[in-house]
Write a protein that holds these residues in place. Structure first.
Motif, short mmCIF file in Angstrom:
data_model
loop_
_atom_site.label_atom_id
_atom_site.label_comp_id
_atom_site.label_asym_id
_atom_site.label_seq_id
_atom_site.Cartn_x
_atom_site.Cartn_y
_atom_site.Cartn_z
N LEU A 1 -17.33 -10.89 73.43
CA LEU A 1 -18.67 -10.86 74.27
C LEU A 1 -19.83 -10.54 73.62
N LYS B 1 -25.68 -8.07 77.93
CA LYS B 1 -25.85 -8.82 76.35
C LYS B 1 -26.83 -9.95 76.59
N LYS B 2 -26.90 -10.63 77.76
CA LYS B 2 -27.88 -11.99 77.70
C LYS B 2 -29.27 -11.32 77.75
N GLU C 1 -21.35 -8.31 79.59
CA GLU C 1 -21.61 -9.89 79.65
C GLU C 1 -22.96 -10.05 80.11
#
Ligand code: PEP
Length: 253
Positions: free
Chosen positions: A89, A53-54, A50
């Motif tokens: 996700l 990924k950002k 998570e």
């Protein structure tokens, strides 16, 4: 033209904070070095997905992968993770059938078939691993085994489904050992894999499938390995834990 791919497999390494630092360095260096025709994949632990990924830019050449997923979509499977969870996700690819999972988790051909189906159904790309142990190569049974690994788990898919896969040939004796297969051994097996795919699905599918080599790829040997005509990149374990080394590998095409 097939994609060139440098896929890192972090395995069970780094804590989430150090993992984020490593991923940030990879992203930064990929941008500084203007790497745009090579697809960079980071296969990270589930706990890191998570937050990493950002920080991945929307350029489409840096992707995030999981290292496994369960064959069912939900249910009483304590400790497992499902394809819809990973899709939620924003995971792009899922490694399936890594030799460590075949060995320690006794993953079967049938399970890997179901996992591949589930991953495709959830719009992610399976990175399907195959490869022989040393004893199998010494008995000259390595081609038969790799063919069996592919055909038993994958050959029920239709050509449209199969064309979405990435295959990774990883001789078990070269994984994490520092021993790399020679470029002749690698090219011979990759050519065999492509030929096997061509016989089943036709030339045009075979020509478009990326086939990665994995097994002690390092900055020092990547160029020689990646110059083999049927090698489209690498699945890189240990050396992907160092951002500079990993980026040097990604620049080796
Ligand atoms: C791997 O785990 O997929 C792998 C190829 O590891 P290493 O590069 O460390 O041999």
């Amino acid at each position: 033209m097939r994609k060139k791919i440098a896929a890192g497999n972090w395995k069970m390494n780094t804590n989430p904070e150090d993992g984020l630092k490593l991923a940030s360095q990879v992203v930064q260096m990929a941008q500084d070095e203007s790497i745009s025709d090579t697809t960079i994949i980071m296969s990270v632990p589930y706990t890191h997905i998570e937050r990493i990924k950002k920080i991945i830019p929307p350029t489409k050449n840096i992707l995030i992968a999981a290292q496994n997923c369960h064959q069912e979509v939900s249910g009483a499977y304590t400790g497992e993770i499902s394809a819809p969870m990973l899709q939620y996700l924003g995971v792009d690819c899922v490694i399936l059938g890594h030799s460590e999972r075949r060995e320690y988790n006794k993953e079967t051909y049938a399970e890997l078939k179901t996992k591949t189906r589930i991953v495709l159904k959830h719009q992610m790309t399976p990175i399907f691993c195959c490869g022989e142990k040393l004893a199998t190569r010494e008995e000259s049974a390595h081609f038969d085994l790799v063919k069996e690994q592919l055909s038993s788990s994958l050959f029920e898919f239709n050509a449209i489904e199969f064309a979405q896969l990435i295959i990774a040939y990883e001789p078990v004796w070269a994984i994490g050992t520092g021993v790399t297969a020679s470029s002749e051994e690698v090219q011979e097996m990759h050519h065999f894999i492509r030929y096997t795919i061509a016989k089943k699905y036709g030339e045009s599918v075979a020509k478009q499938i990326p086939i990665l080599y994995g097994g002690s790829v390092k900055p020092e040997n990547a160029q020689t390995l990646f110059s083999c005509p049927d090698v489209d990149g690498g699945l890189i374990g240990g050396a992907s834990l160092d951002a500079k080394g990993f980026i040097d590998i990604a620049k080796s095409f």
